[in-house]
Design a protein around this motif. Structure first.
Motif, short mmCIF file in Angstrom:
data_model
loop_
_atom_site.label_atom_id
_atom_site.label_comp_id
_atom_site.label_asym_id
_atom_site.label_seq_id
_atom_site.Cartn_x
_atom_site.Cartn_y
_atom_site.Cartn_z
N VAL A 4 63.52 40.23 68.81
CA VAL A 4 62.28 39.48 69.03
C VAL A 4 61.57 39.22 67.71
O VAL A 4 61.12 38.10 67.43
N SER A 5 61.49 40.24 66.86
CA SER A 5 60.76 40.13 65.59
C SER A 5 61.44 39.16 64.63
O SER A 5 60.77 38.58 63.77
N LEU A 6 62.74 38.98 64.76
CA LEU A 6 63.46 38.06 63.89
C LEU A 6 63.47 36.64 64.45
O LEU A 6 63.18 35.67 63.75
N VAL A 7 63.80 36.52 65.74
CA VAL A 7 64.07 35.20 66.31
C VAL A 7 62.79 34.42 66.60
O VAL A 7 62.73 33.21 66.32
N LEU A 8 61.78 35.06 67.16
CA LEU A 8 60.58 34.30 67.54
C LEU A 8 59.86 33.67 66.34
O LEU A 8 59.48 32.49 66.40
N PRO A 9 59.64 34.41 65.24
CA PRO A 9 59.05 33.72 64.07
C PRO A 9 59.93 32.59 63.55
O PRO A 9 59.41 31.55 63.10
N MET A 10 61.26 32.76 63.61
CA MET A 10 62.16 31.67 63.24
C MET A 10 61.96 30.47 64.16
O MET A 10 61.94 29.31 63.71
N ALA A 11 61.83 30.75 65.46
CA ALA A 11 61.66 29.66 66.43
C ALA A 11 60.38 28.89 66.16
O ALA A 11 60.35 27.66 66.20
N VAL A 12 59.29 29.62 65.90
CA VAL A 12 58.01 28.96 65.61
C VAL A 12 58.11 28.13 64.32
O VAL A 12 57.47 27.09 64.20
N SER A 13 58.94 28.59 63.38
CA SER A 13 59.05 27.91 62.08
C SER A 13 60.02 26.73 62.09
O SER A 13 59.85 25.78 61.31
N LEU A 14 61.05 26.79 62.96
CA LEU A 14 62.11 25.79 62.89
C LEU A 14 62.35 25.03 64.19
O LEU A 14 62.96 23.95 64.16
N PHE A 15 61.89 25.56 65.29
CA PHE A 15 62.36 25.09 66.59
C PHE A 15 61.18 24.62 67.44
O PHE A 15 60.31 25.40 67.78
#
Length: 424
Positions: free
Chosen positions: A298-309
């Motif tokens: 969660v800590s890795l993917v969600l910030p990535m999602a907000v930044s890229l997706f």
């Protein structure tokens, strides 16, 4: 400095409503005066549109380069991050493809007004002989023979292609030179965003002039068309959001009812704040505690999602282009739509994190212009884009949590990926 009592969105909507009322009155009661008023308002609206468009070329080029760099940095974080990026790309491509099919189908059911087309051409300053380029000319122009000339001509598709080459090549040079150049690219993007904010500060004047010029000539057809545009985007956003539920069910094996009830608190925050970033704490809460996704994932993917997706971005770009093509009675071929899908995905990766009004022209213009369509109507659509934005944020937040669940996959998938990363 005195602070205005209403938000920027409220001022734009008030300007739109006021111009619509005046324009409708002129179109119905005194059409001759309406034509004269439209002739006066048209140059004012065109000036405002030109001010927005003057930042598009440098902003699009820098955003694509920054998007490539951000995706590359994220992918270097390990197998879980790479798996997340692959899922992002798959979902974004499917969303853009869905919009390329559904948007023209939706608009084909709507009544079309020739008066609206003529009013758009006159009020926005669009040439009267709008003809899309021939397939052969359009295809050979994808790769620019002269990148500077492509930028000078505001040829968005060749510019994006060159920016992709530039962005990927930039990742291959020495680290210290890469960092220095990326600072310059980021600085250019930041300066363009400041200029866009200045132009948007007078958006009520520009929107008033544009809407008045069109409505005074086309009358109620203008409001009908804008209503169709809003309805189309809302339907596309809601359908795309609904499709995520069975996708998560098939991909992860999770119960539909459990996923729907678990994600609802984050969706409520999304619709109230209209911000994916503001919804991030709620997304982390439901992903970790309600869906049981491991906190490291969660800590890795969600910030990535907000930044890229952002699921609804390519849907919007394709939807806007479809609406402009419908309003002008222009047919778009399958090959052009296929390229627009790819372009929409690429542009969306660089656009995440920008406020909607700031990024509207820079992100929608490449797809619209690449299809050989007029970009002048985008100023009108910008004014009403805040209305479907509630459903856009709902779709984005739902997609972020869904992608996180898909990265985890079925029970144990994430653990195996994490252990593989540790061995590496």
């Amino acid at each position: 400095m005195m602070k205005l009592p209403f938000s920027a969105t409220t001022r734009v909507l008030v300007a739109l409503a006021t111009a619509a009322v005046i324009g409708l009155f002129l179109a119905w009661m005194v059409p001759e005066t309406g034509a004269r008023v439209a002739a006066i308002a048209q140059p004012i609206g065109k000036l405002w549109l030109n001010a927005l468009q003057m930042t598009v070329v440098p902003l699009v080029g820098t955003l694509v380069v920054l998007g490539v760099s951000a995706a590359r940095d994220a992918a270097s974080s390990g197998r879980i991050a790479r798996r997340a990026i692959i899922i992002f790309l798959i979902v974004l491509t499917c969303a853009a493809t869905f919009a390329a099919i559904a948007a023209p189908a939706f608009l084909s059911l709507m009544p079309h007004s020739p008066e609206l087309m003529e009013a758009l051409k006159g009020a926005a300053g669009t040439p009267t002989d709008v003809v899309p380029p021939k397939a052969a000319d359009w295809l050979t122009g994808i790769i620019p023979s002269n990148a500077i000339a492509a930028a000078a001509a505001s040829a968005m598709l060749p510019l994006v292609v060159f920016s992709l080459f530039f962005g990927f090549a930039l990742t291959k040079i020495e680290a210290h030179r890469h960092e220095r150049l990326m600072e310059l690219v980021q600085a250019i993007a930041d300066v363009m965003i400041v200029i866009v904010r200045w132009v948007l500060a007078v958006a009520p004047i520009g929107v008033f002039a544009l809407v008045l010029a069109v409505t005074a000539q086309a009358g109620a057809a203008t409001l009908q068309a804008l209503g169709i545009y809003i309805a189309m985007l809302c339907v596309l956003y809601l359908v795309a959001t609904a499709i995520l539920y069975p996708v998560v069910r098939l991909w992860t094996g999770r119960s539909l009812s459990n996923f729907a009830s678990s994600i609802f608190p984050a969706q409520a925050v999304a619709m109230s704040t209209q911000s994916s970033l503001a919804s991030l704490p709620a997304m982390i809460e439901v992903s970790d505690r309600k869906l049981g996704i491991p906190l490291p994932t969660v800590s890795l993917v969600l910030p990535m999602a907000v930044s890229l997706f952002r699921l609804t971005s390519p849907i919007q770009y394709i939807g806007v282009a479809s609406f402009v093509a419908w309003a002008y009675g222009i047919d778009i071929g399958p090959l052009q739509w296929a390229t627009a899908v790819v372009l929409a995905v690429v542009v969306s990766l660089g656009s995440v994190g920008l406020p909607g009004q700031v990024s509207f022209m820079a992100t929608n213009m490449p797809v619209t212009q690449a299809l050989g369509l007029p970009v002048e109507p985008l100023g009108l659509l910008l004014a009403v884009d805040t209305i479907p934005d509630v459903f856009a944020t709902l779709g984005n937040v739902t997609a972020d949590v869904s992608a996180t669940a898909m990265v985890e996959g079925r029970q144990g998938d994430t653990a195996r990926l994490a252990s593989a990363d540790e061995r590496v």
